[in-house]
Write a protein that holds these residues in place. Sequence first.
Motif, PDB file in Angstrom:
ATOM      1  N   ILE A 107       6.800  49.497  -1.282  1.00  0.00           N
ATOM      2  CA  ILE A 107       7.979  49.764  -0.446  1.00  0.00           C
ATOM      3  C   ILE A 107       9.230  49.875  -1.312  1.00  0.00           C
ATOM      4  O   ILE A 107      10.091  50.730  -1.076  1.00  0.00           O
ATOM      5  CB  ILE A 107       8.146  48.663   0.617  1.00  0.00           C
ATOM      6  N   LEU A 108       9.332  49.025  -2.329  1.00  0.00           N
ATOM      7  CA  LEU A 108      10.473  49.068  -3.246  1.00  0.00           C
ATOM      8  C   LEU A 108      10.537  50.409  -3.967  1.00  0.00           C
ATOM      9  O   LEU A 108      11.611  51.030  -4.052  1.00  0.00           O
ATOM     10  CB  LEU A 108      10.356  47.922  -4.258  1.00  0.00           C
ATOM     11  N   LEU A 109       9.411  50.883  -4.474  1.00  0.00           N
ATOM     12  CA  LEU A 109       9.377  52.157  -5.197  1.00  0.00           C
ATOM     13  C   LEU A 109       9.720  53.328  -4.282  1.00  0.00           C
ATOM     14  O   LEU A 109      10.464  54.240  -4.671  1.00  0.00           O
ATOM     15  CB  LEU A 109       8.000  52.365  -5.832  1.00  0.00           C
ATOM     16  N   VAL A 110       9.198  53.304  -3.067  1.00  0.00           N
ATOM     17  CA  VAL A 110       9.516  54.369  -2.104  1.00  0.00           C
ATOM     18  C   VAL A 110      11.006  54.363  -1.782  1.00  0.00           C
ATOM     19  O   VAL A 110      11.643  55.426  -1.691  1.00  0.00           O
ATOM     20  CB  VAL A 110       8.676  54.191  -0.818  1.00  0.00           C
ATOM     21  N   SER A 111      11.583  53.185  -1.627  1.00  0.00           N
ATOM     22  CA  SER A 111      13.012  53.069  -1.347  1.00  0.00           C
ATOM     23  C   SER A 111      13.848  53.628  -2.492  1.00  0.00           C
ATOM     24  O   SER A 111      14.834  54.340  -2.276  1.00  0.00           O
ATOM     25  CB  SER A 111      13.388  51.604  -1.095  1.00  0.00           C
ATOM     26  N   VAL A 112      13.450  53.309  -3.721  1.00  0.00           N
ATOM     27  CA  VAL A 112      14.161  53.824  -4.902  1.00  0.00           C
ATOM     28  C   VAL A 112      14.093  55.346  -4.932  1.00  0.00           C
ATOM     29  O   VAL A 112      15.090  56.029  -5.220  1.00  0.00           O
ATOM     30  CB  VAL A 112      13.572  53.230  -6.192  1.00  0.00           C
ATOM     31  N   ILE A 113      12.933  55.898  -4.625  1.00  0.00           N
ATOM     32  CA  ILE A 113      12.774  57.359  -4.619  1.00  0.00           C
ATOM     33  C   ILE A 113      13.665  57.993  -3.553  1.00  0.00           C
ATOM     34  O   ILE A 113      14.337  59.012  -3.799  1.00  0.00           O
ATOM     35  CB  ILE A 113      11.293  57.737  -4.388  1.00  0.00           C
ATOM     36  N   LEU A 114      13.690  57.404  -2.368  1.00  0.00           N
ATOM     37  CA  LEU A 114      14.534  57.934  -1.291  1.00  0.00           C
ATOM     38  C   LEU A 114      16.006  57.943  -1.691  1.00  0.00           C
ATOM     39  O   LEU A 114      16.713  58.932  -1.488  1.00  0.00           O
ATOM     40  CB  LEU A 114      14.352  57.096  -0.023  1.00  0.00           C
ATOM     41  N   ILE A 115      16.459  56.843  -2.280  1.00  0.00           N
ATOM     42  CA  ILE A 115      17.872  56.764  -2.681  1.00  0.00           C
ATOM     43  C   ILE A 115      18.169  57.727  -3.817  1.00  0.00           C
ATOM     44  O   ILE A 115      19.225  58.370  -3.843  1.00  0.00           O
ATOM     45  CB  ILE A 115      18.229  55.316  -3.091  1.00  0.00           C
ATOM     46  N   SER A 116      17.237  57.864  -4.761  1.00  0.00           N
ATOM     47  CA  SER A 116      17.473  58.762  -5.895  1.00  0.00           C
ATOM     48  C   SER A 116      17.583  60.215  -5.458  1.00  0.00           C
ATOM     49  O   SER A 116      18.279  61.009  -6.102  1.00  0.00           O
ATOM     50  CB  SER A 116      16.350  58.603  -6.926  1.00  0.00           C
ATOM     51  N   PHE A 117      16.921  60.572  -4.350  1.00  0.00           N
ATOM     52  CA  PHE A 117      16.990  61.947  -3.857  1.00  0.00           C
ATOM     53  C   PHE A 117      18.158  62.162  -2.888  1.00  0.00           C
ATOM     54  O   PHE A 117      18.430  63.305  -2.509  1.00  0.00           O
ATOM     55  CB  PHE A 117      15.677  62.333  -3.171  1.00  0.00           C
ATOM     56  N   THR A 118      18.819  61.096  -2.479  1.00  0.00           N
ATOM     57  CA  THR A 118      19.940  61.240  -1.545  1.00  0.00           C
ATOM     58  C   THR A 118      21.270  60.886  -2.202  1.00  0.00           C
ATOM     59  O   THR A 118      22.179  61.723  -2.264  1.00  0.00           O
ATOM     60  CB  THR A 118      19.721  60.349  -0.301  1.00  0.00           C
ATOM     61  N   LYS A 119      21.411  59.664  -2.701  1.00  0.00           N
ATOM     62  CA  LYS A 119      22.658  59.222  -3.334  1.00  0.00           C
ATOM     63  C   LYS A 119      22.306  58.433  -4.600  1.00  0.00           C
ATOM     64  O   LYS A 119      22.235  57.202  -4.585  1.00  0.00           O
ATOM     65  CB  LYS A 119      23.469  58.337  -2.378  1.00  0.00           C
ATOM     66  N   LEU A 120      22.126  59.118  -5.704  1.00  0.00           N
ATOM     67  CA  LEU A 120      21.695  58.477  -6.938  1.00  0.00           C
ATOM     68  C   LEU A 120      22.701  57.446  -7.439  1.00  0.00           C
ATOM     69  O   LEU A 120      22.330  56.434  -8.036  1.00  0.00           O
ATOM     70  CB  LEU A 120      21.454  59.541  -8.019  1.00  0.00           C
ATOM     71  N   TYR A 121      23.980  57.677  -7.179  1.00  0.00           N
ATOM     72  CA  TYR A 121      24.999  56.760  -7.683  1.00  0.00           C
ATOM     73  C   TYR A 121      24.869  55.360  -7.080  1.00  0.00           C
ATOM     74  O   TYR A 121      25.369  54.376  -7.647  1.00  0.00           O
ATOM     75  CB  TYR A 121      26.408  57.316  -7.430  1.00  0.00           C
ATOM     76  N   LEU A 122      24.174  55.235  -5.945  1.00  0.00           N
ATOM     77  CA  LEU A 122      23.939  53.906  -5.374  1.00  0.00           C
ATOM     78  C   LEU A 122      23.069  53.064  -6.304  1.00  0.00           C
ATOM     79  O   LEU A 122      23.274  51.852  -6.435  1.00  0.00           O
ATOM     80  CB  LEU A 122      23.275  54.033  -4.005  1.00  0.00           C
ATOM     81  N   LEU A 123      22.090  53.702  -6.948  1.00  0.00           N
ATOM     82  CA  LEU A 123      21.236  52.977  -7.886  1.00  0.00           C
ATOM     83  C   LEU A 123      22.031  52.536  -9.107  1.00  0.00           C
ATOM     84  O   LEU A 123      21.789  51.456  -9.657  1.00  0.00           O
ATOM     85  CB  LEU A 123      20.056  53.857  -8.309  1.00  0.00           C
ATOM     86  N   VAL A 124      22.989  53.363  -9.536  1.00  0.00           N
ATOM     87  CA  VAL A 124      23.852  52.986 -10.656  1.00  0.00           C
ATOM     88  C   VAL A 124      24.660  51.744 -10.291  1.00  0.00           C
ATOM     89  O   VAL A 124      24.758  50.788 -11.070  1.00  0.00           O
ATOM     90  CB  VAL A 124      24.791  54.145 -11.036  1.00  0.00           C
ATOM     91  N   ALA A 125      25.234  51.745  -9.083  1.00  0.00           N
ATOM     92  CA  ALA A 125      26.045  50.605  -8.640  1.00  0.00           C
ATOM     93  C   ALA A 125      25.197  49.350  -8.427  1.00  0.00           C
ATOM     94  O   ALA A 125      25.708  48.228  -8.519  1.00  0.00           O
ATOM     95  CB  ALA A 125      26.787  50.964  -7.356  1.00  0.00           C
ATOM     96  N   LEU A 126      23.906  49.526  -8.163  1.00  0.00           N
ATOM     97  CA  LEU A 126      23.019  48.385  -7.930  1.00  0.00           C
ATOM     98  C   LEU A 126      22.489  47.764  -9.218  1.00  0.00           C
ATOM     99  O   LEU A 126      21.920  46.664  -9.180  1.00  0.00           O
ATOM    100  CB  LEU A 126      21.826  48.818  -7.073  1.00  0.00           C
ATOM    101  N   THR A 127      22.660  48.440 -10.350  1.00  0.00           N
ATOM    102  CA  THR A 127      22.051  47.984 -11.602  1.00  0.00           C
ATOM    103  C   THR A 127      22.449  46.557 -11.954  1.00  0.00           C
ATOM    104  O   THR A 127      21.593  45.695 -12.186  1.00  0.00           O
ATOM    105  CB  THR A 127      22.443  48.923 -12.762  1.00  0.00           C
ATOM    106  N   ILE A 128      23.755  46.285 -12.005  1.00  0.00           N
ATOM    107  CA  ILE A 128      24.221  44.941 -12.390  1.00  0.00           C
ATOM    108  C   ILE A 128      23.784  43.872 -11.387  1.00  0.00           C
ATOM    109  O   ILE A 128      23.202  42.851 -11.785  1.00  0.00           O
ATOM    110  CB  ILE A 128      25.750  44.927 -12.590  1.00  0.00           C
TER     111      ILE A 128
END
Length: 326
Positions: A107-128
């Motif tokens: 589920i975590l991997l699927v969620s990451v894929i969904l976000i990367s295809f919609t708003k990639l910058y959210l993953l950048v903000a989530l890194t820290i």
Amino acid sequence: WKTFKEFLIFCMGISTSKEAIIAAVALYILWSPKRLVSKLYFPCIPLITPFLINKEKAFFYFIALFPSLLFWGSGLLKEGIIFFALGFLCLHYFKIIEQFNFKSLIILLVSVILISFTKLYLLVALTIPLLAYLLSKSIGKQKLSYIITTVGIIGVSFLLPYLHQELNIYQLIAAKQQTFSRYILEVETNSGFILPELTDSWSIFKNIPIALNNTLIRPYPWECNSAFVWLSLLENIMVITLIVVALIFRKRTDSNFDILAFCLIFAISLFILIGLTTPVFGAIIRYKIPATLFLFIALLIIVDIDKLKAKFNWLTKILWQKTLPK
């Protein structure tokens, strides 16, 4: 459920099946409280509910009635998918840290894929916040973990260009801003404004206060030239008011520091990224919705309900009765 099916059939008659499903599901979950808060719209609600005891109703009002969230989250747009994926990402990331299981990993991997295809910058903000939370649970030093992770990530970001020039995060941010700035020069917009040009890492750090001003305070009243921009100003006033109230009636305890720091760092990181790169007020109000939601969660965690009730007793029935399921 009958109304939902009728609405779905109606949408399919006037649009594509994909758009119909998105419209029907978004509208249905937005106005169905128990489904919204427990399973679909923001799935990590069970994770934060223990930190929002007696504050559930206030949180529901924010999700269901906050203007930008209501407008952008209930249409044929990405926001419904984003909150769906963002909620599952947080929920199952925390579950894996507590106890690893394969289902949560998928589920975590699927969620990451969904976000990367919609708003990639959210993953950048989530890194820290994601890495800091992991370190905190590993060594048991909450504040130290967030300080080490923040300093470490910033340090690594300076070293990445030496490995490969395409890993220069600061140049990517500057390029994103320049692309957006060129766009508003070529296409007429009612709410565009000029941003200080970003060229390197120093220009980015120097302009962080301006970025936060762009996302949390602007537009100023004299910059409002449409109803939509006035709405943005109204929301900023609401958010600033909530920040002031939370600081005045704050709890004096660090018991919820982990989740509080997670929400604040994600929200502030997102506000900075958006404020640095987006020179259109109409786009800012849409892009910052996830940050505003996490900021509101942090403010609810901070605020002391007993202090607030003592000062404003009439708010008790409106905001503090329980509504959300555990």
